[in-house]
Design a protein around this motif. Sequence first.
Motif: not given
Lengths: 202, 464
Positions: B357-367
């Motif tokens: 679960l937490p993996l898709p959230f481990a991002s800054t969404a910077c692209g």
Amino acid sequence: MSGDARERILGRVREANRDREPVAHPGSLPEAAEPPAPLGETGRTDPVGAFEVRLRAAGGEVVQLANEAAARSWLDEFATGFETVSVCAGVPDALQPVLPAAPPEEAALGVSAAVGAAAQTGSLLLSSREGRRSQLLPPVHLVWVRAEDVRLTLGDALQSCREDLPAVLALHSGPSKSADIGQILITGVHGPGRIIAAIVGG
Amino acid sequence: MEVHSRDYRDRARRIITETPEVRESVTAATRTFVDNRREAFADLDEAALSGWAKEVKSHALTHLADYLEEAETRLVERGAHVHWAETASDVHRIFERIVEENAVRKVVKAKSMLSEELALNPFLESCGVEVFETDLGEYIIQLLGEPPSHIVGPSIHKSLEDTRVIFHERLGTARDASPEDLAAAARDFLRETFLTADLGVSGGNFLVAETGSIALIENEGNIRLSTSVPRIHVALVGIEKVLPRWADLSTFLQVTAKSATGQPVGCFVSIIQGPGGSAAGEPDGPEELHVILVDNGRTRVLADPEIWEALRCVRCGACLNICPVYRQTGGHAYGYVYSGPLGGILNPGLVGLEETLPLPFASTACGACADVCPVRIPIPELLHVWRRRAVERGLTGSEERTALGLFASAATRSRLFGWAENLAGVLPDWVIRRLPMLREWSDGREPPRATGPTFRELWDEGIE
Ligand code: SF4
């Protein structure tokens, strides 16, 4: 068991794609998008010159020899640096160094004959039909290649082998390398630490 | 491999606080990868290349069953044994039989992330087989009892000093040995191992349907040796690795190498059509070739209309290298084989969203990851799909829900400002502390901000 697994996997793949719009193959890469081969010494892209630039950049060595006689005398000189040799089956007699033979795992020098080369990537194409051990186990690898077999792109070079593929077609494009110890570049880890392409003719 | 992704936050926090040198090593290594990659693509039409590569892989995936059958037919014609495995235990049973029938005692392995998924080493060891990783980085971490932390550079989290210590203990090298001496010691030991092993295991970067060819890219030569010297070669190939045509191969070899390390192509490429030796009328090479086509969750990903494009991945590692979040911890925090942005999109598909679960959230969404992907996987969008599903399924706490909103706005704005491409450094601690998802990594006790600054604002502050 494997048979059932096969049917189940292929069944699931077909099911997964059933309602999906099939994507068409785009065909060949547009020529303009091909990674360019480097310019040779003459300042234009000739396959042999470009190949030399690329292989040298990767840490390989290149000699260009006008004909078999020149190759022979270069080889006699070069061979003095080694005690023993392991020669692949594909190397013509005239291009075999006069050195005591040793098994590949003991020889100081391995000699093979490439079935082609690509300037774009600085790659020598080697066939398993001549035997792989002499290509891999000695610390130094001398590879003969004919100038007319050097192609500009890797795609062309691979295409020329397409009809009669050996068990393994290998590309050697530099000495063995690793940066796995503290990101420090080391050559000659498992494969040969020196690779010399000797290009004959031209 | 066991999945420990649910502990992502704890693992990440421990790495950052207890082994700060990991961040240093990982950042230095990934920066080098990024710089080399940028240089390699400098004089190329990157958009044309990645656009073409995307279409070829999407074509292969939407015709996958036919191409798998074609590859199988070609391989069998050349005398290879083709096996199909749905799960890790299928693979284990196939190996068990090969090991028994051939009295296999010693195995050399070339780097294969799929073999990590399948927990192959522990299984072989339980059969009484000795297993030796032969990629230098893999060998180092095998001695240390650790899994790889990066799909291309498995030991990038380790320093020269780390290798000195373990080689001194295990190979008897001097305590202050040079990198060359360390490599020589490993080579001598492994050379002997290659020559006495019964079986070599490899993965496969590509499987060309038209010719049944397995292509492998490397720099050390250990893959060539593992697939050439022992009497038996077993290749583990994920079913998504298919390329339709022989003519597709040259570009994929180049794009993958350039994207991974910036090289025109790896120092060695093996393109394997079948067994060698007397079976093929050749002077040497393995008498037996077994190709195991592995599903292990891939058909589930393929069936997912929103996620299937993740299967285009060629495992170049470029998205890990560019990712500011991956750089803080390296791969071990992610708790499964695939880390970084790739782990965020692929692991939930392969082993389930709940487990990871937490993996898709481990991002800054910077692209930044999407910009470097050579097969144009829309990574931020796929991460968003998983985050949305997590919220829909009630799997998330309020923390993630808040974060989700922030991500969306940060993503939009950062793309507008186009800073992602320039992102190259390690994030200062104070930035990490204030990142929505990563704030927990620090011991700071600041209350959550209702509307935190966007990542771009933080970044601009950080670089003045
Ligand atoms: S997702 Fe793209 S960038 Fe990341 S490893 Fe796969 S191919 Fe490379």
